[in-house]
Scaffold this motif. Structure first.
Motif, PDB file in Angstrom:
ATOM      1  N   ALA A 146       0.825  -1.207   0.000  1.00  0.00           N
ATOM      2  CA  ALA A 146       0.000   0.000   0.000  1.00  0.00           C
ATOM      3  C   ALA A 146       0.858   1.256   0.000  1.00  0.00           C
ATOM      4  N   MET A 147       1.940   1.259   0.800  1.00  0.00           N
ATOM      5  CA  MET A 147       2.803   2.430   0.871  1.00  0.00           C
ATOM      6  C   MET A 147       3.615   2.607  -0.409  1.00  0.00           C
ATOM      7  N   LEU A 148       4.068   1.510  -0.989  1.00  0.00           N
ATOM      8  CA  LEU A 148       4.845   1.608  -2.225  1.00  0.00           C
ATOM      9  C   LEU A 148       3.978   2.144  -3.361  1.00  0.00           C
ATOM     10  N   HIS A 149       2.720   1.749  -3.381  1.00  0.00           N
ATOM     11  CA  HIS A 149       1.816   2.298  -4.398  1.00  0.00           C
ATOM     12  C   HIS A 149       1.514   3.765  -4.121  1.00  0.00           C
ATOM     13  N   LEU A 150       1.488   4.144  -2.849  1.00  0.00           N
ATOM     14  CA  LEU A 150       1.311   5.547  -2.503  1.00  0.00           C
ATOM     15  C   LEU A 150       2.498   6.358  -3.007  1.00  0.00           C
ATOM     16  N   LEU A 151       3.696   5.788  -2.897  1.00  0.00           N
ATOM     17  CA  LEU A 151       4.886   6.467  -3.421  1.00  0.00           C
ATOM     18  C   LEU A 151       4.860   6.559  -4.941  1.00  0.00           C
ATOM     19  N   GLU A 152       4.248   5.576  -5.593  1.00  0.00           N
ATOM     20  CA  GLU A 152       4.077   5.675  -7.047  1.00  0.00           C
ATOM     21  C   GLU A 152       3.209   6.879  -7.388  1.00  0.00           C
ATOM     22  N   GLN A 153       2.134   7.071  -6.614  1.00  0.00           N
ATOM     23  CA  GLN A 153       1.274   8.226  -6.845  1.00  0.00           C
ATOM     24  C   GLN A 153       2.033   9.526  -6.602  1.00  0.00           C
ATOM     25  N   VAL A 154       2.874   9.518  -5.562  1.00  0.00           N
ATOM     26  CA  VAL A 154       3.702  10.700  -5.274  1.00  0.00           C
ATOM     27  C   VAL A 154       4.585  11.022  -6.463  1.00  0.00           C
ATOM     28  N   LYS A 155       5.165   9.984  -7.065  1.00  0.00           N
ATOM     29  CA  LYS A 155       6.045  10.186  -8.216  1.00  0.00           C
ATOM     30  C   LYS A 155       5.279  10.814  -9.389  1.00  0.00           C
ATOM     31  N   LEU A 156       4.008  10.386  -9.550  1.00  0.00           N
ATOM     32  CA  LEU A 156       3.190  10.949 -10.631  1.00  0.00           C
ATOM     33  C   LEU A 156       2.758  12.383 -10.313  1.00  0.00           C
ATOM     34  N   LEU A 157       2.458  12.648  -9.041  1.00  0.00           N
ATOM     35  CA  LEU A 157       1.956  13.968  -8.647  1.00  0.00           C
ATOM     36  C   LEU A 157       3.057  15.016  -8.549  1.00  0.00           C
ATOM     37  N   GLY A 158       4.262  14.564  -8.208  1.00  0.00           N
ATOM     38  CA  GLY A 158       5.353  15.494  -7.949  1.00  0.00           C
ATOM     39  C   GLY A 158       5.515  16.594  -8.977  1.00  0.00           C
ATOM     40  N   PRO A 159       5.616  16.241 -10.274  1.00  0.00           N
ATOM     41  CA  PRO A 159       5.867  17.277 -11.287  1.00  0.00           C
ATOM     42  C   PRO A 159       4.673  18.187 -11.562  1.00  0.00           C
ATOM     43  N   THR A 160       3.482  17.843 -11.055  1.00  0.00           N
ATOM     44  CA  THR A 160       2.293  18.658 -11.328  1.00  0.00           C
ATOM     45  C   THR A 160       2.242  19.848 -10.376  1.00  0.00           C
ATOM     46  N   GLN A 161       1.295  20.742 -10.642  1.00  0.00           N
ATOM     47  CA  GLN A 161       1.126  21.933  -9.817  1.00  0.00           C
ATOM     48  C   GLN A 161      -0.017  21.793  -8.823  1.00  0.00           C
ATOM     49  N   VAL A 162      -0.724  20.653  -8.833  1.00  0.00           N
ATOM     50  CA  VAL A 162      -1.957  20.544  -8.060  1.00  0.00           C
ATOM     51  C   VAL A 162      -1.691  20.557  -6.561  1.00  0.00           C
ATOM     52  N   ASN A 163      -2.670  21.082  -5.822  1.00  0.00           N
ATOM     53  CA  ASN A 163      -2.604  21.042  -4.364  1.00  0.00           C
ATOM     54  C   ASN A 163      -2.958  19.637  -3.882  1.00  0.00           C
ATOM     55  N   VAL A 164      -2.260  19.184  -2.868  1.00  0.00           N
ATOM     56  CA  VAL A 164      -2.459  17.827  -2.349  1.00  0.00           C
ATOM     57  C   VAL A 164      -2.844  17.916  -0.882  1.00  0.00           C
ATOM     58  N   LEU A 165      -3.894  17.156  -0.502  1.00  0.00           N
ATOM     59  CA  LEU A 165      -4.293  17.039   0.896  1.00  0.00           C
ATOM     60  C   LEU A 165      -3.974  15.626   1.363  1.00  0.00           C
ATOM     61  N   ILE A 166      -3.165  15.527   2.411  1.00  0.00           N
ATOM     62  CA  ILE A 166      -2.805  14.226   2.985  1.00  0.00           C
ATOM     63  C   ILE A 166      -3.670  13.989   4.213  1.00  0.00           C
ATOM     64  N   SER A 167      -4.375  12.873   4.237  1.00  0.00           N
ATOM     65  CA  SER A 167      -5.194  12.550   5.404  1.00  0.00           C
ATOM     66  C   SER A 167      -4.659  11.291   6.063  1.00  0.00           C
ATOM     67  N   GLY A 168      -4.854  11.204   7.356  1.00  0.00           N
ATOM     68  CA  GLY A 168      -4.359  10.045   8.095  1.00  0.00           C
ATOM     69  C   GLY A 168      -4.274  10.367   9.563  1.00  0.00           C
ATOM     70  N   ALA A 169      -4.276   9.329  10.379  1.00  0.00           N
ATOM     71  CA  ALA A 169      -4.223   9.510  11.831  1.00  0.00           C
ATOM     72  C   ALA A 169      -2.902  10.138  12.252  1.00  0.00           C
ATOM     73  N   SER A 170      -2.878  10.699  13.445  1.00  0.00           N
ATOM     74  CA  SER A 170      -1.651  11.290  13.986  1.00  0.00           C
ATOM     75  C   SER A 170      -0.561  10.227  14.079  1.00  0.00           C
ATOM     76  N   GLY A 171       0.655  10.625  13.705  1.00  0.00           N
ATOM     77  CA  GLY A 171       1.788   9.720  13.823  1.00  0.00           C
ATOM     78  C   GLY A 171       2.003   8.790  12.658  1.00  0.00           C
ATOM     79  N   THR A 172       1.253   8.963  11.561  1.00  0.00           N
ATOM     80  CA  THR A 172       1.391   8.059  10.420  1.00  0.00           C
ATOM     81  C   THR A 172       2.464   8.502   9.418  1.00  0.00           C
ATOM     82  N   GLY A 173       3.015   9.695   9.603  1.00  0.00           N
ATOM     83  CA  GLY A 173       4.099  10.140   8.720  1.00  0.00           C
ATOM     84  C   GLY A 173       3.665  11.099   7.638  1.00  0.00           C
ATOM     85  N   LYS A 174       2.711  11.980   7.957  1.00  0.00           N
ATOM     86  CA  LYS A 174       2.183  12.895   6.940  1.00  0.00           C
ATOM     87  C   LYS A 174       3.247  13.886   6.455  1.00  0.00           C
TER      88      LYS A 174
END
Length: 449
Positions: A146-174
């Motif tokens: 799940a985390m490796l696929h999340l990093l794949e999404q990060v790689k795709l999103l990185g070069p874009t200009q879009v705003n990103v909202l990260i959600s998750g419980a406290s302490g998950t590494g946001k």
């Protein structure tokens, strides 16, 4: 497509026809792909929890979970993962419907190998080869699918200009995920500036974000450059955005719309070029209903949402993270790295970690500090986990060391049957030193309990 692009690309092949599964795997492997096979959608989902793939090829008609049901699960959990659908019941309506739902390609049986290879090559070309390229640009320690696929999404999103909202419980590494987005972005050479919106009093947060002019309020003894200006040409990470006061939410919305800020006490606007990444542990749609968060700001910030799983849903990372933290402590303290006994590590993996990665890091810090040897015991881990579950005032480090030392001597003596010389050998201390420890802690050797 270049051969080097295919080399090492990983494919998950799903079909309940065992003979066809074997034949297709041989064909696909002949082209340089690494193939993993399974005979059901449910098994595929289990495999994906611990491995990362570049593409999934699945049959449409299968028992328990058919190909479309599997695809819906994949689309929810791993949206960047391309899916190629095969079916012996192919039809134009099926293909159209599959395409509408985000299937990368729809192939009828008997499978035309050239069509399959072409679709697979295009999928890899578009989506890239697994997460290996993303990992070096991230401080995130993971083997979780799940985390490796999340990093794949990060790689795709990185070069874009879009705003990103990260959600998750406290302490998950946001914040670490926000840094990964920055590191993959076109502004990676610029600054990464972070602020916890819930940790700064509301009356000071505006000045922290936008800056202020000398004399604009009591205590403003000089001009102050806000975080938006400090992050110019880079990324501003707004952590716990859900805690931002409503009056500041209005001003932040205007900044996002106009790309300008007005420091407190200034009359003129200042243009800014900053990428915004925000994060929250709160349910913002619920906060909107309770009129605690502006709906228009939510949609501005939440162009793309990345959800971090809690640590209990990525248990395969617990042992990896625990040893990583132990190694980091050893490096920082210039000491020998301490390792967990197998039953100690098992105790860590079994625990549910309500405080997530931050809690795990605290527990590792505690047990490393209290371990006199190079191996961390199960007893010490269980004691640390138990103390983390209580609300009592924690012991000071010195008192905790004393308590552990006394328990250690008593347990060693019990193992030695009350024989002090044998206990000293087990503790790898000379007899004189061991006697001193017994005396120091007023231990009655003849009555160990």
């Amino acid at each position: 497509m270049a051969a080097t692009k295919v080399q090492g690309a990983k494919v998950l092949l799903v079909d309940d026809d065992a003979s066809l599964l074997k034949l297709l795997a041989i064909r696909i492997e002949s082209k340089g792909y690494e193939v993993t096979t399974c005979e059901s959608g449910l098994t595929a989902l289990q495999i994906l929890k611990s491995q990362v793939f570049d593409a999934v090829i699945t049959d449409l008609r299968m028992d328990e979970m058919d190909g479309m049901a599997l695809h819906r699960q994949l689309q929810s959990r791993y949206p960047a993962l391309p899916v190629i659908m095969m079916t012996a019941h192919g039809s134009i309506p099926d293909a159209v419907e599959a395409t509408k739902q985000g299937i990368f390609a729809f192939i009828t049986k008997p499978v035309d190998k050239d069509e399959l290879f072409d679709s697979l090559a295009k999928a890899i070309e578009i989506h890239g080869v697994n997460a290996d390229e993303a990992a070096p640009k991230s401080n995130i320690v993971t083997r979780s699918g799940a985390m490796l696929h999340l990093l794949e999404q990060v790689k795709l999103l990185g070069p874009t200009q879009v705003n990103v909202l990260i959600s998750g419980a406290s302490g998950t590494g946001k914040e670490l995920l926000a840094q990964a987005i920055h590191q993959h972005s076109h502004v990676s050479g610029g600054p990464f500036v972070a602020i916890n919106c819930g940790a700064v009093p509301g009356e000071l947060l505006e000045s922290e974000l936008f800056g202020h002019k000398k004399g604009s309020f009591t205590g403003a003894i000089k001009d102050h450059q806000g975080l938006f200006q400090q992050a110019e040409g880079g990324t501003l990470f707004l952590d716990e955005i859900g805690d931002m006061p409503l009056n500041l939410q209005v001003k932040l919305l205007r900044v996002l719309q106009e790309k300008t800020i007005r420091p407190v006490g200034f009359q003129e606007e200042i243009a800014i070029d900053v990428r915004i990444v925000s994060a929250t542990h709160k349910n913002l749609p619920e906060a909107i209903l309770n009129q605690q968060f502006r709906e228009d700001l939510y949609y501005r910030l939440n162009v793309v949402n990345l959800k971090l799983p809690p640590l209990c849903e990525r248990r395969e990372d617990i042992s990896l993270l625990a040893q990583h933290f132990s190694a980091s402590i050893a490096k920082r303290m210039k000491q020998t790295e301490k390792h967990f006994a197998s039953d100690a590590m098992h105790a860590l993996v079994r625990y549910d970690w309500p405080g997530n990665i931050r809690q795990l890091q605290n527990v590792v810090e505690q047990v490393v500090a209290l371990t006199p040897s190079d191996v961390i015991s199960e007893h010490l881990v269980l004691a640390a986990l138990n103390s983390n579950e209580t609300n009592v005032e924690p012991l000071s480090l010195n008192d905790a060391k004393k308590e552990f030392e006394r328990d250690y001597v008593i347990n060693t003596l019990k193992m030695a049957g009350g024989n002090v010389a044998e206990g000293a050998k087990l503790a790898k201390r000379n007899r004189s030193d061991f006697y001193k420890l017994i005396k120091k802690h007023n231990i009655d050797v003849d009555n160990l309990g």
